[in-house]
Scaffold this active site. Sequence first.
Site, PDB file in Angstrom:
ATOM      1  CB  THR A 126      -2.818   6.985   1.075  1.00  0.00           C
ATOM      2  OG1 THR A 126      -4.164   6.564   1.266  1.00  0.00           O
ATOM      3  CG2 THR A 126      -2.700   7.701  -0.263  1.00  0.00           C
TER       4      THR A 126
ATOM      5  CE  LYS B 215      -6.457   7.769  -2.534  1.00  0.00           C
ATOM      6  NZ  LYS B 215      -6.041   8.052  -1.173  1.00  0.00           N
TER       7      LYS B 215
END
Length: 310
Positions: free
Chosen positions: A224, A190
């Site tokens: 997240t 990410k």
Amino acid sequence: MKILTCNSNRPLAEAISAYLNLPLTKASVRRFSDMEIFVEIQENVRGEDVFVIQSTSYPANDNLMELLVTLDALKRASTRRATTVIPYYGYARQDRKSAGRTPISAKLVANMITAAGADRVLTVDLHAGQIQGFFDIPTDNLFSAPVFLKDIAERYNGGDLVIVSPDVGGVVRARHIARRLNADLAIIDKRRERAGLSEVMNIIGDVEGRRCILVDDIVDSAGTLCNAAVALMEAGAKSVSAYVTHGVLSGGAVARVSASPIESLVTTDSIMATEAVRVSQTVRQLTIAPLIAEAISRISLERSVSSLFD
């Protein structure tokens, strides 16, 4: 040995006390009208081995100050040794200078706890293991993995499990659990554009048609985790669940998890459950009271703590 608790997570302290068959030490932790904290130990603790249980969770500053004042009270009451049991170590995410002119607050908090009179620290799943080096006193970092492994083994079986780390920093934790379960490992790469926001880029590993279990240490806003779950489902995952040690779950995090593809989010009781967590059908807690209680017993008896995880 005596067990004393402040106000951040009394249910966990009571569970630890019950496991050890040892009543909680009588103490008053209260506030004056201006919210100034006052602590009074209402039993003799001279020469005793005292364990103070206090997570520095929300409200982090109040709970931290309660801990510091309690440690000072114990030191002035001539306790033999004061061990600070911090199931959730607040400020742990500020463990380095992330940019110019920023603090390393995790180190500052460690200095404050030591200066207040702690002789030893016992905590669970530090955000970064190196934080142990911020303390100049013995520090034990317990792992919640055995608690999670037992629950996963009871609820999941078969060869289609994949343990997923939501970022590169959690690979060691996820790899350990995957190895113990004889499961495959996947990693989510990410890019975080700014604090509080994360953008999933790609998935390293095969998740198509597999049951995915996300493993992490802290879930705060849950952005997240939810982004990771969406990415996994888009990559063909059969289902997504998550196991996270510290359920901070601030703001609308519980609602965000409930609206995401995550079937269940499992946390420990290192942080006392909010009302949103208690009524949620998606989030549940596992207790780490026996784990902490066993570690407390071993420290008091001067026995090995690391052998808990052999």
